[in-house]
Design an enzyme around this catalytic site. Structure first.
Site, short mmCIF file in Angstrom:
data_model
loop_
_atom_site.label_atom_id
_atom_site.label_comp_id
_atom_site.label_asym_id
_atom_site.label_seq_id
_atom_site.Cartn_x
_atom_site.Cartn_y
_atom_site.Cartn_z
N TYR A 1 6.75 -57.91 -78.34
CA TYR A 1 6.82 -56.48 -78.66
C TYR A 1 8.17 -55.98 -78.14
O TYR A 1 8.25 -55.13 -77.26
CB TYR A 1 5.66 -55.71 -78.02
CG TYR A 1 4.28 -56.16 -78.47
CD1 TYR A 1 4.09 -56.75 -79.72
CD2 TYR A 1 3.16 -55.98 -77.66
CE1 TYR A 1 2.82 -57.16 -80.13
CE2 TYR A 1 1.89 -56.38 -78.07
CZ TYR A 1 1.73 -56.97 -79.31
OH TYR A 1 0.47 -57.36 -79.71
C1 LIG Z 1 2.79 -55.78 -88.18
C2 LIG Z 1 3.00 -56.64 -86.97
C3 LIG Z 1 1.91 -57.25 -86.36
C4 LIG Z 1 2.07 -58.08 -85.24
N1 LIG Z 1 0.98 -58.66 -84.67
C5 LIG Z 1 1.15 -59.44 -83.57
C6 LIG Z 1 0.04 -60.07 -82.94
O1 LIG Z 1 -1.11 -59.94 -83.37
N2 LIG Z 1 0.26 -60.81 -81.83
C7 LIG Z 1 1.52 -60.98 -81.33
O2 LIG Z 1 1.67 -61.68 -80.33
N3 LIG Z 1 2.58 -60.41 -81.91
C8 LIG Z 1 2.43 -59.65 -83.01
N4 LIG Z 1 3.53 -59.07 -83.59
C9 LIG Z 1 4.85 -59.29 -83.00
C10 LIG Z 1 5.46 -60.59 -83.46
O3 LIG Z 1 4.83 -61.66 -82.79
C11 LIG Z 1 6.95 -60.64 -83.11
O4 LIG Z 1 7.61 -59.59 -83.75
C12 LIG Z 1 7.56 -61.97 -83.50
O5 LIG Z 1 8.73 -62.19 -82.77
C13 LIG Z 1 7.86 -62.03 -84.97
O6 LIG Z 1 8.33 -63.27 -85.37
P1 LIG Z 1 9.07 -63.35 -86.79
O7 LIG Z 1 9.50 -64.74 -87.01
O8 LIG Z 1 8.23 -62.70 -87.82
O9 LIG Z 1 10.26 -62.36 -86.56
P2 LIG Z 1 11.85 -62.48 -86.65
O10 LIG Z 1 12.31 -61.07 -86.69
O11 LIG Z 1 12.26 -63.38 -87.74
O12 LIG Z 1 12.21 -63.13 -85.25
C14 LIG Z 1 11.91 -62.54 -84.02
C15 LIG Z 1 12.87 -63.09 -82.96
O13 LIG Z 1 12.79 -64.51 -82.92
C16 LIG Z 1 14.00 -65.10 -83.31
N5 LIG Z 1 13.72 -66.21 -84.22
C17 LIG Z 1 13.12 -66.14 -85.44
N6 LIG Z 1 13.06 -67.34 -85.99
C18 LIG Z 1 13.62 -68.21 -85.12
C19 LIG Z 1 13.88 -69.60 -85.16
N7 LIG Z 1 13.53 -70.34 -86.21
N8 LIG Z 1 14.50 -70.17 -84.10
C20 LIG Z 1 14.87 -69.42 -83.04
N9 LIG Z 1 14.66 -68.10 -82.96
C21 LIG Z 1 14.04 -67.49 -84.00
C22 LIG Z 1 14.77 -64.00 -84.03
O14 LIG Z 1 16.16 -64.23 -83.99
C23 LIG Z 1 14.34 -62.79 -83.25
O15 LIG Z 1 15.04 -62.72 -82.04
C24 LIG Z 1 3.37 -58.27 -84.72
C25 LIG Z 1 4.46 -57.66 -85.35
C26 LIG Z 1 4.29 -56.85 -86.45
C27 LIG Z 1 5.49 -56.19 -87.08
#
Ligand SMILES: Cc1cc2nc3c(=O)[nH]c(=O)nc-3n(C[C@H](O)[C@H](O)[C@H](O)COP(=O)(O)OP(=O)(O)OC[C@H]3O[C@@H](n4cnc5c(N)ncnc54)[C@H](O)[C@@H]3O)c2cc1C
Ligand SMILES: *[C@@H]1O[C@H](CO)[C@@H](O)[C@H](O)[C@H]1NC(C)=O
Ligand SMILES: *[C@@H]1O[C@H](CO)[C@@H](O)[C@H](O)[C@H]1NC(C)=O
Ligand SMILES: *[C@@H]1O[C@H](CO)[C@@H](O)[C@H](O)[C@H]1NC(C)=O
Ligand SMILES: *[C@@H]1O[C@H](CO)[C@@H](O)[C@H](O)[C@H]1NC(C)=O
Ligand SMILES: *[C@@H]1O[C@H](CO)[C@@H](O)[C@H](O)[C@H]1NC(C)=O
Ligand SMILES: *[C@@H]1O[C@H](CO)[C@@H](O)[C@H](O)[C@H]1NC(C)=O
Length: 545
Positions: free
Chosen positions: A487
């Site tokens: 978060y």
């Molecule tokens: C609607 C919603 C619901 C959610 N529900 C939950 C939940 O139930 N439980 C929970 O724990 N969290 C929840 N989250 C938060 C979520 O876990 C984080 O936002 C998470 O970091 C998202 O990962 P992403 O790959 O989608 O995001 P991205 O925006 O792609 O990445 C997030 C971060 O990780 C880095 N990253 C992404 N891919 C890689 C990679 N391949 N290698 C290295 N670094 C990388 C990015 O650079 C960035 O710093 C929720 C978020 C939203 C918006």
């Protein structure tokens, strides 16, 4: 033309410049395309570098093209960063094989361009697609999303660009009694979510998503592809909760699947604040028991404040629950431990694990299972979120004050309180970077969401949530006031403020990781001493002086 990723310790691969000239010479149509597409001087050598290193032109999206804007806007999950003023990447690259990622890292380094990696794009502060004050490109992992489920040893390899919805879908396709404990929102990406922890409905029995990772593949700052064995246990430790983005590009994780019963039970019960004088008693009883109930039982409290059609402010408290068992047993536990909720058999629904996933994803109107494969987020708002942990219980008068304060907001406001305990307590604070184990009772998320508005409107919402966070201070964890990396909250500080000492600009690290921050900073010093993988909230290499 297949080319091995070069080693970064040799700065320019021999014959590199020559190779580019040959390539452009032999393929004039390609060359003119490059020049037309990249009138932007800075990105041109970078693009040429990619092409010279076997990245197909079709995987490059450069500024000014329609497909660039479409892909960028599709990736943005927080509309707060979908504005004309938000800095845009020079290019977006969608690698399809591992060696592409190595090549992109090489070309970024050679051209002094920062990279941001995006898997699901859900970063709360947009760090996967926005970099302030520096030329950058986005490595969009969405086309590296294969999932290989093995029901012989109950494991799966899942590429970073997959969503958790895709993961759940493919597990269920292979087995009705296997599952995976990760987040509720199906469009969240594996790369960000698993590397940053991953809390969900089964964590009281199985821990975080990151507690169930057994191997990984990653591209490091030298462009090398490593697995658990070749990266070593310290780096492997760091990418299970410390955030992937500080340490490399996660290509894939190998995870351990968990047993789920063939029949599970869910329930939800809602109360309108104004209509329920005994609500504070119900909430207090929920709070007193939920973190120490049977570990198969997860009951979260979801508070939502919004306006009805007449403009009245409505505060609704909802208890949402998953039980890894059948209704009869659930009712008996509830009547013993949480009688004030008065749970009845008609409040409960039995279903398979994957149906519970659909339920918590909000797919409750008979949507097909394949809806879990949909990558477009259902959440199309601007928002700002913050988090806390509870290490002690909020007194009754506290809940009343919280509700009053929430009702003074003018926007759509959520407060989600997830119980910890169970398996979470059994894992030591230093076993992974996520330190909030025994002694942490609940995780809280605050979120304010709105539809478009100019900067003054945005500022009003930001001010509101910052004020509410201050207001909550007496009730939540202290020294440090803890926060959850997934978060993400840039109000906690940024490591890119060069005017501050190392100590001052890494205070946010203690909030997410407690004492584990030091080990993360040491790992960083070892694997990326020049800080190539950096962002507003990446771990800087430990400054030993
Ligand atoms: C609607 C919603 C619901 C959610 N529900 C939950 C939940 O139930 N439980 C929970 O724990 N969290 C929840 N989250 C938060 C979520 O876990 C984080 O936002 C998470 O970091 C998202 O990962 P992403 O790959 O989608 O995001 P991205 O925006 O792609 O990445 C997030 C971060 O990780 C880095 N990253 C992404 N891919 C890689 C990679 N391949 N290698 C290295 N670094 C990388 C990015 O650079 C960035 O710093 C929720 C978020 C939203 C918006
Ligand atoms: C690239 O071009 C865009 C507009 O075409 C411009 O706003 C931007 O500053 C340029 N980037 C660099 C690094 O020159
Ligand atoms: C981002 O903004 C553009 C232009 O205002 C809009 O067309 C687009 O739908 C927005 N993106 C998303 C994902 O909502
Ligand atoms: C991803 O791959 C598919 C084909 O496998 C292709 O059609 C699509 O254009 C690719 N998407 C991106 C963003 O490159
Ligand atoms: C709460 O109030 C809203 C709006 O007045 C109403 O639609 C809803 O049915 C009520 N919910 C409960 C559980 O009473
Ligand atoms: C909510 O709106 C009222 C009236 O428009 C205003 O006085 C008040 O300051 C607003 N509150 C917040 C938190 O923005
Ligand atoms: C958690 O801490 C408490 C108090 O220190 C202790 O009694 C309990 O045994 C611990 N639980 C686990 C699972 O280690």
């Amino acid at each position: 033309m297949k080319k091995k990723p070069w080693r970064m310790d040799t700065l320019l691969p021999p014959g590199f410049v020559f190779l580019i000239s040959i390539l452009l010479f032999l393929n004039p149509s390609n060359a003119s395309q490059i020049i037309n597409k990249c009138s932007n001087a800075t990105s041109e050598p970078f693009i040429q570098c990619l092409l010279a290193n076997s990245i197909p032109h079709s995987l490059l999206y450069t500024q000014g093209t329609t497909s660039y804007s479409t892909l960028l806007e599709f990736s943005i999950r927080n509309q707060r960063f979908n504005t004309t003023n938000t800095p845009k990447p020079l290019a977006i690259i969608t690698p399809t094989i591992e060696s592409h990622v190595s090549a992109i890292i090489g070309c970024c380094k050679m051209n002094n361009i920062e990279s941001r990696v995006l898997s699901g794009g859900h970063d709360y502060e947009g760090l996967s697609y926005v970099a302030l004050g520096t030329p950058f490109v986005i490595i969009n992992m969405q086309n590296m999303s294969s999932i290989d489920v093995n029901t012989n040893d109950n494991t799966a390899w899942v590429q970073a660009g997959a969503t958790v919805g895709e993961l759940y879908y493919h597990i269920a396709e292979k087995s009705k009694t296997l599952g995976f404990p990760a987040g509720l929102c199906p469009t969240v990406g594996v790369g960000g979510h698993l590397s940053g922890g991953g809390i969900g409905t089964m964590m009281r029995k199985y821990g975080l998503a990151s507690d169930n990772i057994i191997d990984a593949r990653l591209v490091n700052a030298e462009g090398k592809i490593l697995d658990r064995e070749s990266m070593g246990e310290d780096l492997f430790w760091a990418i299970r909760g410390g955030g992937g983005a500080s340490f490399g590009i996660i290509l894939a994780y190998k995870i351990e699947l968990v047993q789920v019963p063939s029949k599970l039970t869910i329930f939800a019960k809602s109360f309108n604040f104004s209509q329920h004088s005994s609500l504070v008693k119900i909430v207090s009883q929920w709070q007193d028991v939920s973190y120490r109930l049977d570990i198969r039982l997860f009951i979260r409290q979801f508070i939502q404040v919004s306006s009805d059609s007449k403009g009245n402010r409505i505060l609704q408290v909802k208890f949402e629950s998953l039980f890894l068992g059948e209704t009869e047993e659930l009712l008996s536990i509830m009547h013993k431990k949480f009688p004030l909720l008065d749970l009845q058999v008609q409040d409960c629904q039995e279903m398979s694990w994957i149906e519970t996933v659909q339920y918590f994803a909000g797919y409750t109107n008979g949507e097909p299972l394949s809806a879990l494969l949909e990558r477009k987020s259902q959440f199309g708002y601007s928002f700002k979120a913050k988090s806390d942990y509870l290490t002690s219980l909020i007194p009754e008068f506290g809940w009343k004050r919280i509700w009053d304060d929430l009702l003074r907001s003018n926007a759509t406001v959520l407060m989600i309180i997830d119980p910890l305990g169970g398996k979470m307590d059994e894992i030591s604070e230093s076993e992974t970077p996520f330190p909030y184990r025994n002694g942490s009772l609940y995780n809280i998320q605050y979120l304010v969401a709105w539809v478009d508005g100019d900067q003054s409107v945005v500022n009003r919402y930001l001010d509101w949530i910052r004020g509410f966070y201050e207001f909550m201070k007496p009730y939540v964890s202290k020294n440090p006031r803890a926060a959850y990396l997934n978060y993400r909250d840039l109000d906690l500080g940024t490591s890119l403020n060069g005017d501050l000492s190392y100590f001052e600009r890494t205070q946010w690290g203690k909030r997410y990781f407690k004492d584990n921050f030091r080990k993360l900073a040491l790992v960083k010093l070892e694997v990326d001493p020049k800080n190539f993988f950096r962002s507003e909230q990446s771990v800087p290499p430990l400054n030993l002086y």
